[in-house]
Motif scaffolding. Structure first.
Motif: not given
Length: 74
Positions: A16-22, A45-46, A50-64
């Motif tokens: 989430i921090f990376l997404l806000l920074f992007a 670059l942003g 941001g897209s990498g961060s969104i992808t990882r958050l989606y993967q973490l939600k599936k794991i959760h």
């Protein structure tokens, strides 16, 4: 199991921090708040960060969801 959940919470907060920074980088480059001639590269670059961060958050939600579905079976 608590270490897995606390590790996931840290990873969610970090992404989430990376997404806000992007978002800040993209917004500042679009409005040309960064006075450089390579503001287009900062925007790209942003978007990539941001897209990498969104992808990882989606993967973490599936794991959760998977972890808590296993708990509800027991």
């Amino acid at each position: 199991m608590d270490q897995v959940i606390s590790g996931n919470k840290f990873e969610i907060a970090f992404n989430i921090f990376l997404l806000l920074f992007a978002l800040v980088v993209v917004i500042s480059s679009v409005f040309n708040l960064i006075d450089t001639e390579s503001y287009f590269l900062y925007a790209i670059l942003g978007i990539l960060i941001g897209s990498g961060s969104i992808t990882r958050l989606y993967q973490l939600k599936k794991i959760h969801n998977y972890i808590f579905s296993l708990w509800s079976v027991n």
